[in-house]
Design an enzyme around this catalytic site. Sequence first.
Site, short mmCIF file in Angstrom:
data_model
loop_
_atom_site.label_atom_id
_atom_site.label_comp_id
_atom_site.label_asym_id
_atom_site.label_seq_id
_atom_site.Cartn_x
_atom_site.Cartn_y
_atom_site.Cartn_z
N ASP A 80 30.46 68.83 78.23
CA ASP A 80 29.26 68.01 78.46
C ASP A 80 28.37 68.68 79.51
OD1 ASP A 80 27.38 66.00 78.90
OD2 ASP A 80 28.87 64.40 78.76
N SER A 118 26.88 57.19 79.25
CA SER A 118 26.03 58.04 80.07
C SER A 118 25.50 57.23 81.26
CB SER A 118 24.92 58.65 79.23
OG SER A 118 24.29 59.71 79.89
N HIS A 150 28.31 66.05 75.34
CA HIS A 150 27.82 64.72 75.68
C HIS A 150 27.82 63.76 74.49
CE1 HIS A 150 25.90 62.14 78.61
NE2 HIS A 150 24.93 61.84 77.77
#
Length: 706
Positions: free
Chosen positions: A643, A558, A678
């Site tokens: 995501d 991320s 995600h």
Amino acid sequence: MKTTFYSLLFTALISSGMAHATQPAAPVAVQQPYTVKSPNGDRQDPFYWLRDDSRTSPTVLDYLQQENDYFAGYASKYQPLTTKLTDEIIGRIKQDDSSVPYNKGDYSYYRRFETGQEYPVYARKSLKDGTEQIMLDVNQLAQGKDFYQVANWQVSPDQNLLAYMEDTNGRRQFTLKVRDLRTGQDLPDQLTGLSGSLAWAQDNKTLYVIKNDPVTLLSTKVLQHTLGNDPASARLVYEEKDNSFYMGVGNTLDDKYVMIYSSSTVSGEMRVQDASKPQSEFTVIAPRQRDFQYTAEHLNGRWIINTDWDAPNFRLMTVETAKLGDRNNWQPLVAHDEKVFIHGFEAFDNYLAISERSDGLRRIKVMPWNAPDKAFYVASDEAAYVTTFETNPEQNTDWLRYTYTSLTTPQSVYQLNMKTGEKKLLKETEVLGGFDKNNYATERVWATAADGVKIPVSLLYKKGFKADGTAPLYQYAYGSYGSSSDPSFRSTVFSLVDRGFVYAIAHIRGGQEMGRHWYEDGKLLKKINTFTDYIAVTDYLVANKYAAKDKVFGMGGSAGGLLMGAVANMAPEKYRALVAHVPFVDVVTTMLDESIPLTTNEFDEWGNPKQKAYYDYMLSYSPYDQLSKQAYPALLVTTGLHDSQVQYFEPAKWVAKLRTLKTDNQPLLFKTNMEAGHGGKSGRFSRLAEYAQEYAFILNLLGQTE
């Protein structure tokens, strides 16, 4: 069933197309002219076409599948190693495990896993006769679904109903469902497009949920739904007009109040309502102001508040319920300390337990209300460790539950009698596969950053390790949002450590390990400190012979994936390979587009590129924009098609552009999980198999086959 069954099954799951016998050619994405417009200059983005918000474009999906096939063909070369690692990693997990139960009302609540099952079972036992009741068997709920997650659940005050939030595609857009625990059947009530938080009123029929904007996915409206009513008639009780704020709802620990939280990067605000009066108005604890954050909990008619008001590292204050609405009514409780950051607290009738951070370590201080000068810390025998609060649902008790862990100590749940000092170990997570924590050592060292600042680094290695400059290094960091990378136990990484790796956590700026200033020095116009800190840690570990200079591997996800992308551009020669999971790499384009989820919430983290100073600074480190013709390390990049936090097209474009510029022959692999978001796959074994795939990629580069 043997563990090998799981490894074969789940390696197949994450390696779509693994059966390909030959390596296909690396995909070449076509380039199409597209101009990204900005008040501060236009940029050409020939791979912008890879953005498909509907996720249905045959052309885009075909390209992603080509990349998956290329990944699968490459990974097939070391399939036996992947299988071995999957067996090994899953083999450390006690499959029929359960959490430590906690008591609330007439029941003891816990979560358990059953052998061979991917998902948990949420259950409770009667404190009267010990009868077990299964509230949710997530394995049954997940049947026939590629992705399934129960993100939150709450039992009604009368203990008869269970409200829960489910996600079926990984995009974190939840559906509210309510189960009657007396019958085991779900009620017809359903609300969709929600965030994961919820709260109950004391009437056992009123629920509070948050509706998300369907485009930006921002949490915007707090709805009050009465069971049995048409969900479309749910009453709006609060609407957040500022799109830089997130929202959440919940109950106080004593269930006497419903709370609405609004928070941005630098500001916060809370509203509370008497849970016995669901038609009453919400009261603001203190109106929002810029650079003013606080959270609060109710205790016996007053509120305990953790705030950064004139206190960068936070301080604790208190106010009576009758005096809510003006922070000038707050009274000091625990003073600000420039060396101690206060994360939070647990308020008991006779004690206040404070979770704080000092010298980069998380620890807990216990303070008796009637004798504050007799406060004491929960002790540890290790140099680097983490103590955090466990579930403490009751305020009228002398027992504090907390979790202790370190790089060598599996998560352990303790119970401390705050009055007598008696301490009980309730559970240490069992690690199978011959694991013995006495075979490993942990160390804390300090690397010097480019500007002279000392960066803490937590290390893990096998006992007997010699710092002679020959060991491979696996270096992890995050470094954003004030999120600290604590030295917690991680069973998967022992598959590398047992093969001679040094595992390092670089506590770089942008996190909050050393206090609030640590975060402030790694955001906005100081963001590049995060990247140079990471490189400085690598330099230190190589110079001090903890690692061989040609065997350094980095990993981040991320915002940590942004870190990997920046490091790849800034110091590619220092890394044998980098692994970037769901990486935030197209910083400027994303932050210019306020229709993309989370963008407006994060202007105070990254900056608003509509302002020239931020535009220029962000452009100077944006991994996608800073790609150039040079040799890059080997790269493994992953993403999830659904995501909602870092959209799949960011890493897709980054990889496509990188293929046109890299001058090396190192592998560049890109894997899109077509059914997840995600956080990756939802099943516990599937997630572990993804670790095995990453580690096999790394070990294969070193020529290791075992």
